[in-house]
Design an enzyme around this catalytic site. Structure first.
Site, PDB file in Angstrom:
ATOM      1  N   HIS A   1       0.808  -1.221   0.000  1.00 41.47           N
ATOM      2  CA  HIS A   1       0.000   0.000   0.000  1.00 41.47           C
ATOM      3  C   HIS A   1       0.843   1.273   0.000  1.00 41.47           C
ATOM      4  O   HIS A   1       0.336   2.356  -0.265  1.00 41.47           O
ATOM      5  CB  HIS A   1      -0.993  -0.007   1.178  1.00 41.47           C
ATOM      6  CG  HIS A   1      -0.387   0.253   2.523  1.00 41.47           C
ATOM      7  ND1 HIS A   1      -0.081  -0.741   3.415  1.00 41.47           N
ATOM      8  CD2 HIS A   1      -0.046   1.404   3.134  1.00 41.47           C
ATOM      9  CE1 HIS A   1       0.415  -0.224   4.513  1.00 41.47           C
ATOM     10  NE2 HIS A   1       0.446   1.092   4.382  1.00 41.47           N
TER      11      HIS A   1
ATOM     12  N   ASP B   1       0.225  -7.748   1.549  1.00 42.71           N
ATOM     13  CA  ASP B   1       0.559  -6.319   1.602  1.00 42.71           C
ATOM     14  C   ASP B   1       2.069  -6.114   1.531  1.00 42.71           C
ATOM     15  O   ASP B   1       2.639  -5.311   2.272  1.00 42.71           O
ATOM     16  CB  ASP B   1      -0.007  -5.666   2.858  1.00 42.71           C
ATOM     17  CG  ASP B   1       0.083  -4.137   2.796  1.00 42.71           C
ATOM     18  OD1 ASP B   1       0.130  -3.594   1.677  1.00 42.71           O
ATOM     19  OD2 ASP B   1       0.119  -3.497   3.855  1.00 42.71           O
TER      20      ASP B   1
ATOM     21  N   GLY C   1       3.213   6.565   7.685  1.00 39.67           N
ATOM     22  CA  GLY C   1       4.613   6.819   7.361  1.00 39.67           C
ATOM     23  C   GLY C   1       5.527   5.730   7.891  1.00 39.67           C
ATOM     24  O   GLY C   1       6.629   5.505   7.372  1.00 39.67           O
ATOM     25  N   ASN C   2       5.086   5.037   8.967  1.00 35.40           N
ATOM     26  CA  ASN C   2       5.837   3.879   9.472  1.00 35.40           C
ATOM     27  C   ASN C   2       5.659   2.658   8.580  1.00 35.40           C
ATOM     28  O   ASN C   2       6.448   1.702   8.656  1.00 35.40           O
ATOM     29  CB  ASN C   2       5.378   3.500  10.873  1.00 35.40           C
ATOM     30  CG  ASN C   2       6.074   4.269  11.972  1.00 35.40           C
ATOM     31  OD1 ASN C   2       5.467   5.046  12.679  1.00 35.40           O
ATOM     32  ND2 ASN C   2       7.378   4.058  12.113  1.00 35.40           N
ATOM     33  N   SER C   3       4.606   2.637   7.777  1.00 31.73           N
ATOM     34  CA  SER C   3       4.273   1.451   6.988  1.00 31.73           C
ATOM     35  C   SER C   3       5.463   0.996   6.150  1.00 31.73           C
ATOM     36  O   SER C   3       6.095   1.789   5.457  1.00 31.73           O
ATOM     37  CB  SER C   3       3.097   1.756   6.063  1.00 31.73           C
ATOM     38  OG  SER C   3       1.926   1.996   6.806  1.00 31.73           O
TER      39      SER C   3
ATOM     40  N   LEU D   1      -6.750 -25.256   0.169  1.00 30.08           N
ATOM     41  CA  LEU D   1      -7.510 -26.440   0.546  1.00 30.08           C
ATOM     42  C   LEU D   1      -8.879 -26.453  -0.127  1.00 30.08           C
ATOM     43  O   LEU D   1      -9.341 -27.502  -0.582  1.00 30.08           O
ATOM     44  CB  LEU D   1      -7.659 -26.482   2.076  1.00 30.08           C
ATOM     45  CG  LEU D   1      -8.151 -27.771   2.714  1.00 30.08           C
ATOM     46  CD1 LEU D   1      -7.250 -28.944   2.349  1.00 30.08           C
ATOM     47  CD2 LEU D   1      -8.208 -27.605   4.236  1.00 30.08           C
ATOM     48  N   GLY D   2      -9.513 -25.279  -0.179  1.00 34.66           N
ATOM     49  CA  GLY D   2     -10.807 -25.189  -0.859  1.00 34.66           C
ATOM     50  C   GLY D   2     -11.994 -25.450   0.042  1.00 34.66           C
ATOM     51  O   GLY D   2     -12.937 -26.150  -0.349  1.00 34.66           O
ATOM     52  N   VAL D   3     -11.951 -24.894   1.266  1.00 31.88           N
ATOM     53  CA  VAL D   3     -13.083 -25.042   2.182  1.00 31.88           C
ATOM     54  C   VAL D   3     -13.422 -23.678   2.789  1.00 31.88           C
ATOM     55  O   VAL D   3     -12.566 -22.793   2.892  1.00 31.88           O
ATOM     56  CB  VAL D   3     -12.773 -26.029   3.332  1.00 31.88           C
ATOM     57  CG1 VAL D   3     -12.611 -27.440   2.811  1.00 31.88           C
ATOM     58  CG2 VAL D   3     -11.536 -25.588   4.117  1.00 31.88           C
ATOM     59  N   LEU D   4     -14.678 -23.515   3.172  1.00 34.98           N
ATOM     60  CA  LEU D   4     -15.082 -22.382   3.984  1.00 34.98           C
ATOM     61  C   LEU D   4     -15.219 -22.879   5.415  1.00 34.98           C
ATOM     62  O   LEU D   4     -15.867 -23.889   5.657  1.00 34.98           O
ATOM     63  CB  LEU D   4     -16.416 -21.815   3.491  1.00 34.98           C
ATOM     64  CG  LEU D   4     -16.435 -21.279   2.058  1.00 34.98           C
ATOM     65  CD1 LEU D   4     -17.817 -20.753   1.705  1.00 34.98           C
ATOM     66  CD2 LEU D   4     -15.398 -20.187   1.881  1.00 34.98           C
ATOM     67  N   ILE D   5     -14.581 -22.172   6.338  1.00 36.19           N
ATOM     68  CA  ILE D   5     -14.546 -22.646   7.723  1.00 36.19           C
ATOM     69  C   ILE D   5     -15.153 -21.605   8.654  1.00 36.19           C
ATOM     70  O   ILE D   5     -15.303 -20.437   8.297  1.00 36.19           O
ATOM     71  CB  ILE D   5     -13.110 -22.963   8.177  1.00 36.19           C
ATOM     72  CG1 ILE D   5     -12.219 -21.720   8.035  1.00 36.19           C
ATOM     73  CG2 ILE D   5     -12.546 -24.134   7.409  1.00 36.19           C
ATOM     74  CD1 ILE D   5     -10.809 -21.908   8.561  1.00 36.19           C
TER      75      ILE D   5
END
Length: 483
Positions: free
Chosen positions: A125, A155, A227-229, A284-288
């Site tokens: 960012h 990020d 500014g620290n980012s 993996l392909g799952v909703l947890i």
């Protein structure tokens, strides 16, 4: 002879009381001194590591920018009045009062050098959408940086600077060895104040944020502000253990909760971008979902733990391995899953194509399921910088011109010139040229057509100031431009 007991005089009692008080004060002083002796001294650590920390400033065309400051208006309003005047004033480096009202957007951040050949790590960012990236070292050397690639999911951004001399580099530590309560410190440029040092402790590790559950963030109470980012987080050995990335705030400023990308994950992303040009994460392909107390009781668990599979995606590695909705993943490759947020980082760090072993609870029984980990969709390639569209007639000047219509010529009171139709980043905007200006002279040569402008522009000397005569709102003025 009397049997009475001798009594102590008032003077003796006062002296004894004073002595006791003095002893108590001395004891407190000695305790405070002992405690102070145990506090870390960051002086030498800062001296040894500051040289490899860099300030990063970027510019981008106004049309692509979300704002010309490193933080938004709501955050700006939380600052003291003199800060607001600084960022909004006519002499502000952020261009709010610059002529024309459409200067290039500017932002700032921090970063650090990780290799002698000039690779720099920072946040995505910080450089997102930038047309130009300038890296400034502690010795005030400034260099243009090439954007090698970015990974928005973590990020992170990888930059490359070139220099004939050896560059100072940081020492890389192991974030996996961090524990809550450890002292850490950050070096960065909050609000543009270069090489500011702040310190604190590790508040927690393995934090999962709603915006990104593939990064197990380090939570600290180190003061981090805009500014620290992108700056480094050091441990007391002087090793980088994280990249300062986010803060939790309701006011726009620091509130005691900040987050850093663990350096173990950051270096993995860096090496993939540098060596392969892409970042591959396991999938993996799952909703947890989280297992709360009531769910744990209904599934026969003595306490809440694990990751409950709410849905299995079609044609996913999980479906092919036989994972089902209602399964609770208790372990991943032997590592216990305490919270559901523990699972995504483990899967994401698993090499694509490797077989992972899951211990799941299904129908009250435990069983092992082996899954060949796939590649996370959307991570096929690291996002490389998009090359800027070349200017068709302004060359390296950063502007576009078009023929001057008869009506515009009469209105401006000129008999020749070209109309500036667009100004991007570069010498033109630095000179103060705006869209709508009429250029009648370039490098003391009259301009009567677009072709003539193009020819004169192509012959301008490099790194030498040249004059440009422009007519703006019927008034002529000379500007100085340095190609």
């Amino acid at each position: 002879m009397s049997n009475s007991i001798p009594q102590r005089s008032a003077t003796t009692q006062k002296a004894a009381g004073f002595t006791s008080l003095l002893v108590g004060v001395l004891a407190l002083m000695l305790t405070a001194t002992a405690q102070a002796a145990n506090l870390p001294d960051f002086t030498e650590l800062v001296k040894d590591n500051s040289a490899a920390v860099v300030n990063i400033s970027t510019t981008q065309e106004r049309g692509n920018a979300g704002g010309n400051m490193p933080f938004d208006e709501r955050q700006l309003e939380q600052l003291p009045e003199f800060f607001q005047d600084f960022f909004r004033g006519p002499n502000s480096p952020y261009g709010r009062g610059a002529p024309g009202g459409q200067p290039p957007a500017r932002s700032m951040g921090s970063g650090f050098i990780v290799s002698k050949d000039g690779y720099v790590l920072t946040n995505n960012h910080v450089v997102e959408g930038a047309d130009e990236i300038i890296v400034r070292l502690s010795d005030r050397r400034e260099m243009k940086a090439e954007l090698v690639g970015t990974d928005p999911r973590s990020d992170m951004a990888v930059l490359k600077i070139t220099d004939d001399e050896d560059l100072p580099v940081v020492s890389i530590g192991k974030s996996s060895e961090l524990e809550p309560g450890e002292w850490v410190f950050a070096i960065g440029s909050p609000f543009g104040f270069d090489y500011t040092v702040t310190a604190g402790i590790v508040s927690a590790v393995g934090r999962s944020l709603p915006s990104e559950n593939y990064v197990p963030f380090i939570q600290t109470d180190v003061a981090i502000n805009p500014g620290n980012s992108g700056g480094p987080l050091f441990n007391l050995d002087g090793d980088v253990v994280g990249i300062n990335s986010q803060i939790y705030t309701r006011s726009g400023g620091f509130m005691g909760v900040s987050f850093a990308i663990p350096i173990d994950q950051a270096m993995n992303v860096f090496k993939q971008i540098r060596d392969q040009g892409s970042v591959a994460r396991g999938w993996l392909g799952v909703l947890i979902q989280e297992v709360n107390r009531d769910l744990a009781e209904s599934f026969g668990l003595k306490r809440p733990r694990g990751a409950l599979v709410a849905e299995v995606m079609p044609d996913s590695p999980a479906q092919k391995a036989g994972l089902q909705a209602g399964d609770i993943v208790l372990e991943y490759n032997g590592e216990p899953i305490t919270l559901s947020s523990d699972l995504p980082p483990m899967v994401g760090s698993t090499p694509v194509g490797e077989t992972a072993t899951l211990e799941v609870l299904r129908g009250g029984d435990r069983q092992e399921i082996k899954v060949e980990i796939g590649r996370l969709p959307g991570d096929e390639t690291a996002q490389a910088p998009t090359p800027a569209t070349p200017d068709t007639n302004g060359g390296a000047l950063g502007l576009m011109v078009e023929p001057l219509a008869e009506k515009a010529r009469k209105a401006a009171g000129v008999d020749h010139g070209v109309l500036v139709s667009n100004v991007t980043q570069g010498p033109a905007v630095n000179a103060g040229i705006r869209p709508g200006d009429i250029i009648t002279e370039l490098n003391r040569k009259p301009i009567t057509s677009v072709e003539e402008f193009r020819q004169v522009a192509s012959q301008l000397p490099e790194d030498k100031a040249v004059s440009v005569r422009v007519v703006r709102q019927g008034r002529a003025t000379y500007l100085v431009m340095k190609p």
